[in-house]
Design a protein around this motif. Structure first.
Motif, PDB file in Angstrom:
ATOM      1  N   ALA A 188      47.315  43.289  80.872  1.00 19.51           N
ATOM      2  CA  ALA A 188      46.785  44.174  79.836  1.00 19.51           C
ATOM      3  C   ALA A 188      47.852  44.524  78.804  1.00 19.51           C
ATOM      4  N   VAL A 189      49.129  44.599  79.207  1.00 25.32           N
ATOM      5  CA  VAL A 189      50.209  44.982  78.297  1.00 25.32           C
ATOM      6  C   VAL A 189      50.756  43.778  77.523  1.00 25.32           C
ATOM      7  N   LEU A 190      51.046  42.673  78.240  1.00 27.32           N
ATOM      8  CA  LEU A 190      51.770  41.576  77.603  1.00 27.32           C
ATOM      9  C   LEU A 190      50.900  40.604  76.819  1.00 27.32           C
ATOM     10  N   VAL A 191      49.640  40.439  77.186  1.00 24.60           N
ATOM     11  CA  VAL A 191      48.792  39.511  76.429  1.00 24.60           C
ATOM     12  C   VAL A 191      48.647  39.949  74.966  1.00 24.60           C
ATOM     13  N   PRO A 192      48.358  41.216  74.669  1.00 25.39           N
ATOM     14  CA  PRO A 192      48.292  41.627  73.254  1.00 25.39           C
ATOM     15  C   PRO A 192      49.606  41.422  72.504  1.00 25.39           C
TER      16      PRO A 192
ATOM     17  N   LEU B 124      50.600  41.417  68.378  1.00 24.94           N
ATOM     18  CA  LEU B 124      50.242  42.799  68.061  1.00 24.94           C
ATOM     19  C   LEU B 124      51.413  43.553  67.431  1.00 24.94           C
ATOM     20  N   LEU B 125      52.641  43.266  67.869  1.00 20.40           N
ATOM     21  CA  LEU B 125      53.812  44.002  67.372  1.00 20.40           C
ATOM     22  C   LEU B 125      54.567  43.242  66.275  1.00 20.40           C
ATOM     23  N   TYR B 126      54.020  42.096  65.839  1.00 19.81           N
ATOM     24  CA  TYR B 126      54.760  41.286  64.873  1.00 19.81           C
ATOM     25  C   TYR B 126      54.833  41.950  63.491  1.00 19.81           C
ATOM     26  N   GLU B 127      53.710  42.392  62.967  1.00 16.71           N
ATOM     27  CA  GLU B 127      53.704  42.962  61.622  1.00 16.71           C
ATOM     28  C   GLU B 127      54.349  44.341  61.556  1.00 16.71           C
ATOM     29  N   PRO B 128      54.051  45.265  62.516  1.00 16.37           N
ATOM     30  CA  PRO B 128      54.687  46.588  62.387  1.00 16.37           C
ATOM     31  C   PRO B 128      56.169  46.599  62.763  1.00 16.37           C
ATOM     32  N   PHE B 129      56.590  45.778  63.746  1.00 16.32           N
ATOM     33  CA  PHE B 129      57.976  45.860  64.242  1.00 16.32           C
ATOM     34  C   PHE B 129      58.720  44.520  64.201  1.00 16.32           C
ATOM     35  N   ASN B 130      58.058  43.454  63.712  1.00 12.20           N
ATOM     36  CA  ASN B 130      58.657  42.120  63.656  1.00 12.20           C
ATOM     37  C   ASN B 130      59.098  41.630  65.053  1.00 12.20           C
ATOM     38  N   ILE B 131      58.338  42.028  66.086  1.00 18.97           N
ATOM     39  CA  ILE B 131      58.630  41.617  67.472  1.00 18.97           C
ATOM     40  C   ILE B 131      57.722  40.447  67.831  1.00 18.97           C
TER      41      ILE B 131
ATOM     42  N   PHE C 210      47.302  45.714  98.896  1.00 17.88           N
ATOM     43  CA  PHE C 210      46.227  45.117  98.096  1.00 17.88           C
ATOM     44  C   PHE C 210      46.173  45.791  96.725  1.00 17.88           C
ATOM     45  N   ILE C 211      46.094  47.124  96.756  1.00 18.47           N
ATOM     46  CA  ILE C 211      45.907  47.899  95.522  1.00 18.47           C
ATOM     47  C   ILE C 211      47.128  47.779  94.614  1.00 18.47           C
ATOM     48  N   GLU C 212      48.334  47.869  95.204  1.00 15.96           N
ATOM     49  CA  GLU C 212      49.563  47.762  94.400  1.00 15.96           C
ATOM     50  C   GLU C 212      49.632  46.415  93.694  1.00 15.96           C
ATOM     51  N   ASN C 213      49.373  45.338  94.428  1.00 21.70           N
ATOM     52  CA  ASN C 213      49.486  43.999  93.843  1.00 21.70           C
ATOM     53  C   ASN C 213      48.448  43.751  92.762  1.00 21.70           C
ATOM     54  N   LEU C 214      47.214  44.128  93.044  1.00 20.17           N
ATOM     55  CA  LEU C 214      46.167  43.934  92.047  1.00 20.17           C
ATOM     56  C   LEU C 214      46.403  44.828  90.827  1.00 20.17           C
ATOM     57  N   GLY C 215      46.821  46.068  91.078  1.00 17.39           N
ATOM     58  CA  GLY C 215      47.106  46.988  89.978  1.00 17.39           C
ATOM     59  C   GLY C 215      48.194  46.458  89.074  1.00 17.39           C
ATOM     60  N   TRP C 216      49.269  45.934  89.680  1.00 24.02           N
ATOM     61  CA  TRP C 216      50.363  45.386  88.886  1.00 24.02           C
ATOM     62  C   TRP C 216      49.876  44.185  88.063  1.00 24.02           C
ATOM     63  N   ALA C 217      49.071  43.321  88.671  1.00 27.17           N
ATOM     64  CA  ALA C 217      48.574  42.139  87.969  1.00 27.17           C
ATOM     65  C   ALA C 217      47.743  42.531  86.750  1.00 27.17           C
ATOM     66  N   PHE C 218      46.880  43.530  86.909  1.00 25.89           N
ATOM     67  CA  PHE C 218      46.049  43.973  85.793  1.00 25.89           C
ATOM     68  C   PHE C 218      46.891  44.631  84.695  1.00 25.89           C
ATOM     69  N   ILE C 219      47.828  45.489  85.087  1.00 27.18           N
ATOM     70  CA  ILE C 219      48.671  46.186  84.099  1.00 27.18           C
ATOM     71  C   ILE C 219      49.514  45.187  83.314  1.00 27.18           C
ATOM     72  N   TYR C 220      50.102  44.238  84.037  1.00 31.70           N
ATOM     73  CA  TYR C 220      50.948  43.228  83.396  1.00 31.70           C
ATOM     74  C   TYR C 220      50.167  42.481  82.307  1.00 31.70           C
TER      75      TYR C 220
END
Length: 807
Positions: free
Chosen positions: A754-758, A763-770, A742-752
Motif C-alpha cells: 500500500a505504501v511503496l506501489v504509489p 506519486l512523489l516525483y512532481e512534489p519532491f522529485n523522488i 499470521f496477522i503480523e505477516n499479512l499485515g506487513w505485506a499489505f502495508i508494504y
C-alpha cells in the motif's frame, strides 16, 4: 455446456445397495450433477460429469462424506513451483480429469498429487506439470539437493555481476578509459549474462503470461525484460547511428532487479532450509547401515536390505534404524524424537519391549527382531504426516491465495496505467515512463502473501513435533483459536486407560469357570478392558481357547459362542438389551473415593448373569491442572463417555467438570457433539480415536491421545504422541503464537504494498522529485520478503509456558 467426462473409479467400503443409496444422497446434498453406476460386489464404478462445473475432487469428497472412499494413488515430486504461484498450480491441477487432490508447497516445491489410477498414470501427471510451465526437479530428494546447490551458485554469481553493472554505470570511471559506446556495450553484455543466469525466473514468469495466469515471477520478468529490451533497442540504434543518444539506458535497472532478486531468493532459501532442517534431521535418523544376523554371523547391511523378521544388533551410542522388539539384552534408549522427553527409558528383552527407528541407544546392548523398516517405520510415517499437514490451508491462507490471484493482474494493470499516465497524459519522455512502469512491476511483492502463512504452518508443525505433538492438519492452529468448548472422552483420556482387575464377583458360579468363559469371549477383543481381563486370566494360569464365534459391539461389549454356550460380556446396557436380569447388583458399592475410577463388566452365560468383574483406572495426575487451565482460558469443559453415570460423575466431580453425558454409544457421542454445535458451541474433542472416531469427525477440531502404533490412526487433527494431557494446553498456546504470526505477516505485506506501489508509480516525483528506480524497488521488495521469513522463524524460539503442579 461443458465437456462431459466419463471416468472409471473404485469405491472402497460398499457391500450392499444401502451403501449406494447413501453415496447418492451425499452427492445430491452437495448439488453435484453427475451420473453414477456402482457394482456393489466389487466397488467398481463409472461416473459421468461436466468437467467445467464439477471436479473429481468434489465427487471424491462427497463419497468420503457418506462414509466411504475412492481408491487413489499418490505421487510426491519436487518441482520449480514456489511461493505465490503455488496456489494457482493447485487449482489448475485439480481441474484436470483424474486428479483427486493436489497440494504444492510454496516452501520447497514439494507437490503431493492424489490421482485416479484407473484413468491416469504417473507419466501423464509429469506431462501435466510440464505443460503448466514447471520443471520436475527430481522425485528423489538427493537430486533435488543437487539442483538447490547449483541454483545457489547461479543466484550468487548473478548478484555479483549485477553489482558490477551498477558500479560501472554509476561510477563512470570506465567511460574515460574505454569510451561511451564501449562501456555501454560492456554493461549490456554483463546484463545479458545476469538475464541468462536467471533464465528460470524469466521463463517461469513469461510462460504463465501466455496462458493469462501471471505469477510473482511474471512481474519480475516483465520489469527486467522491459528495461532490458528498451535499453537494447536504444543502444542498437545509437551504434548504428553515431549521433544517437545513450543517456537513457536502463541495463543497470534490468541487471539490478534480477541481481537483487537473486540475492534475496538465495537468502530466503537458506533461511527456509535452515528453519525446515528439522525434517531433514529426522530423515537422517533413518539412514545408515545395520549389523544383521545371517546364520551364525553378523553381517553389515544397507538398511534397504533388511526385512521384517530379521535380527539386528545395536550397541551403545548407535542409532536404532528399525522398528522392532528387543529379544536379547537391555539398555537405555533415548526416544525424545517421539515424546520430547530427554530422560532415556530402559528397554529389555525379558519384557519384549518395543523400540522405534530414530531412537538412540544411550548405553547397553540390544538384539532387535525387526517388525518395520524403511518407509513403514513409525518415524517415516510421522514425517510423511507432518509434511502433508502443511497442505491443509487455514482460512487466512485461502483468503491470501485469492488476493494473490488478483494482485498480479492488478499490478500489471497499474503498470499499464502508469505508463499511459506519464507518457500520454503528462507528456513525459519515453525513458521516464518506462522507468516508472518497471518500478511498479519490480516493487510489488505478492511473495509475503503467498509464503507468510505456509511458512508459519510448517514451522509450527516442526515445533509441535519437538513438544511431543504430531499435527495432521495445518488449519488446526486456527481452528482451536475459534473453539469455545473442550469435550473429553473419559477412559484413556482423562484417565490413564490402564485398567487392572480390582475384584471378581461370581454369582452362584465358580471363580475359575467365570474367568474362563469371560476370557474366551474377550480374547479377540482389542478393548482396553478386554486386555486387562485377559492379562488377569494369564496371571491366574488360565489360557483360554478361541471362541467358535465372536461379535464385537462397539460401546457395549462382545458376544461369543463356545461349544454351544452363548457368552455375553459387557455393560449394564448390553445386559438389558439382551434381556438378561441384572437387578440387585450394587454397582456403586465399589466406587472409588480417591483418584481411582471403577468400571464394572457383566458376564452372562446362556442367558443367565454369572458374575461381574470390577476394574480400576487412575485419573491422570495432570488432568485437574489441565481442566483448570482450560476454564481460565474461557473454554467450557465437558465429558462424553460410554461409562455408567456414577463412574462418569465421580471423575467429573474430582476434576471440577460440570457437563457430563454418560452411557453413550459411539453414534450417541456423535449426535451429542452435533447437537452442541447447533447450539453455537465449537467443540474440540479429545479422545482415544477408536470408539470416538465418529464423534471426532463431527467436531470442530479433534485431538487424539496416542503413542506407538496409535499414531498411524487416521483420526484426529493432531495426536498427542507423548501421551501427556498437558500437551493440549501447549496446542492452545501455540495456536495463539501462530495466529499472531499470521496477522503480523499479512499485515506487513499489505502495508508494504500500500505504501511503496504509489511511490513507484511516481506519486512523489512532481512534489519532491523522488523517483523509486526499478533496482531500488527490487531491493525493497526482497527485503520485505526476507522480513516475513525472518519473523516466521521466531516461532522456533517458542517454549511452552504451561506447567502442571503434579509431578
Amino acid at each position: 455446456m461443458g465437456m462431459r467426462v466419463k471416468e472409471e473409479i473404485k469405491v472402497i467400503g460398499v457391500d450392499c445397495p444401502t451403501c449406494i443409496y447413501n453415496i447418492r444422497r451425499s452427492i445430491e446434498r452437495k448439488n453435484l450433477n453427475i451420473e453414477l453406476e456402482v457394482d456393489v460386489s466389487t466397488g467398481s464404478a463409472f461416473i459421468i460429469y461436466d468437467s467445467e462445473k464439477t471436479s473429481l475432487a468434489e465427487i471424491a469428497e462427497a463419497i468420503r462424506h457418506a462414509g466411504y472412499d475412492v481408491e487413489k494413488s499418490v505421487v510426491r515430486i519436487y518441482t520449480t513451483a514456489r511461493e505465490a504461484d503455488a496456489c494457482s498450480r493447485e487449482e489448475k491441477l485439480e481441474r484436470l480429469p483424474g486428479i483427486i487432490d493436489a497440494r504444492v508447497s510454496p516452501l520447497d516445491g514439494l507437490a503431493v498429487i492424489e490421482y485416479n489410477p484407473y484413468t491416469l498414470t504417473h507419466g501423464r501427471i509429469l506431462e501435466y506439470i510440464s505443460r503448466l510451465g514447471y520443471r520436475v526437479i527430481e522425485e528423489e530428494r538427493v537430486a533435488a539437493k543437487r539442483e538447490i546447490v547449483g541454483l545457489g551458485v547461479r543466484r550468487v554469481l548473478a548478484f555479483i555481476l549485477a553489482t558490477t553493472v551498477l558500479v560501472v554505470h554509476h561510477a563512470g570511471f570506465l567511460e574515460g578509459l574505454l569510451g561511451h559506446h564501449v562501456t555501454n556495450s560492456l554493461i549490456a553484455v554483463l546484463s545479458s549474462i545476469v538475464l541468462a543466469l536467471n533464465y528460470d525466473v524469466v521463463y517461469t514468469g513469461l510462460k504463465p503470461l501466455t496462458r493469462l495466469s501471471p505469477t510473482m515471477n511474471s512481474l519480475i520478468a516483465l520489469s527486467s525484460t522491459t528495461t532490458f529490451v528498451y535499453s537494447l533497442a536504444v543502444l542498437t540504434h545509437s551504434l548504428l547511428n553515431s549521433g544517437g543518444s545513450t543517456d537513457v539506458l536502463f541495463f543497470e535497472s534490468s541487471a539490478g532487479v534480477l541481481g537483487f532478486v537473486s540475492l534475496g531468493k538465495y537468502i530466503e532459501e537458506r533461511i527456509e532450509r535452515r528453519a525446515l532442517s528439522r525434517f531433514e534431521e529426522l530423515a537422517r535418523r533413518l539412514e545408515g547401515r545395520v549389523r544383521a544376523l545371517r546364520g551364525n554371523e553378523l553381517v553389515e547391511l544397507d538398511i534397504e536390505d533388511v526385512k521384517p523378521g530379521d535380527l539386528v544388533e545395536a550397541r551403545s551410542g548407535e542409532k536404532i534404524l528399525v522398528d522392532g522388539v528387543v529379544v536379547e539384552g537391555k539398555g537405555y534408549v533415548d526416544k525424545s524424537v517421539f515424546t520430547g522427553e530427554l530422560e532415556p527409558r530402559l528397554k529389555k528383552a525379558s519384557s519384549r519391549d518395543p523400540v522405534l527407528a530414530g531412537s538412540i541407544l544411550v548405553n547397553g546392548y540390544l538384539v532387535i527382531r525387526v517388525t518395520r523398516v524403511g518407509e513403514d517405520t513409525l518415524l517415516s510415517r510421522m514425517l510423511g504426516i507432518a509434511r502433508t499437514a502443511q497442505f491443509t490451508k487455514p482460512k487466512f491462507q485461502r483468503i491470501a491465495d485469492k488476493i494473490v490471484g488478483y494482485l498480479t493482474w492488478i499490478v500489471i494493470l497499474l503498470a499499464i496505467a502508469t505508463f499511459t499516465y506519464w507518457y500520454l497524459f503528462k507528456g513525459a519522455p519515453l525513458d521516464q515512463a518506462v522507468l516508472f512502469t518497471a518500478a511498479v512491476l519490480a516493487v510489488t511483492c505478492p511473495c509475503p502473501l503467498g509464503i507468510a502463512i505456509p511458512l508459519v504452518v510448517a514451522l509450527s508443525i516442526i515445533k509441535s513435533m519437538d513438544a511431543g505433538l504430531l499435527v495432521r492438519r495445518g488449519d488446526l492452529f486456527e481452528k482451536v483459536h475459534y473453539a469455545n468448548m473442550v469435550v473429553f472422552d473419559k477412559t484413556g483420556t482423562l484417565t490413564h486407560g490402564k485398567f487392572t482387575v480390582v475384584e471378581v464377583v461370581p454369582l452362584n458360579y465358580s471363580f475359575r469357570d467365570l474367568l474362563e468363559y469371560t476370557c474366551i469371549a474377550e480374547k479377540r477383543s482389542e478393548h482396553l478392558l478386554a486386555k486387562a481381563i485377559v492379562d488377569y486370566c494369564s496371571a491366574h494360569g488360565i489360557n483360554p481357547p478361541d471362541p467358535d464365534d465372536f461379535t464385537p459391539l462397539p460401546g457395549l461389549g462382545v458376544l461369543a459362542e463356545y461349544k454351544g454356550h452363548a457368552i455375553v460380556v459387557g455393560s449394564y446396557t448390553l445386559m438389558r438389551e439382551m434381556n438378561i436380569n441384572v437387578e440387585g447388583i450394587e454397582i456403586q458399592r465399589l466406587e472409588a473415593t480417591s483418584s481411582i475410577t471403577s468400571k464394572v463388566v457383566y458376564i452372562a452365560v446362556d442367558g443367565v448373569l454369572r458374575g461381574v468383574i470390577v476394574l480400576g483406572d487412575k485419573i491422570r495426575e495432570e488432568a485437574s491442572d489441565v481442566v483448570k487451565a482450560l476454564r481460565e482460558r474461557g473454554y467450557e469443559v465437558g465429558i462424553l463417555t460410554g461409562d455408567v453415570e456414577s463412574a462418569a460423575k465421580n471423575v467429573a466431580e474430582k476434576l471440577g467438570i460440570g457437563k457430563v453425558w454418560s452411557e453413550l454409544r459411539p453414534e450417541d457421542k456423535a449426535r451429542t457433539v452435533e447437537d452442541l454445535q447447533k447450539q453455537g458451541y465449537r467443540i474440540i474433542y479429545v479422545g482415544d480415536g477408536v470408539n470416538d472416531a465418529i464423534a471426532m469427525a463431527k467436531s470442530f477440531a479433534c485431538i487424539a491421545m496416542g503413542g506407538g502404533s496409535d499414531i498411524l490412526r487416521e483420526t484426529g487433527d493432531a495426536i498427542i504422541v507423548n501421551d501427556r494431557l498437558s500437551s493440549l494446553i501447549h496446542i492452545l498456546e501455540f495456536s495463539k503464537i501462530a495466529r499472531r504470526k499470521f496477522i503480523e505477516n499479512l499485515g506487513w505485506a499489505f502495508i508494504y504494498n500500500a505504501v511503496l506501489v504509489p511511490i513507484a508509480m511516481g506519486l512523489l516525483y512532481e512534489p519532491f522529485n523522488i523517483v523509486l528506480r526499478p533496482e531500488h524497488a527490487a531491493i525493497a521488495m526482497i527485503l520485505s520478503d526476507i522480513s516475513v521469513i525472518a519473523n516466521s522463524t521466531l516461532i522456533l524460539k517458542w517454549t511452552p509456558r504451561f506447567r502442571t503442579e503434579s509431578k
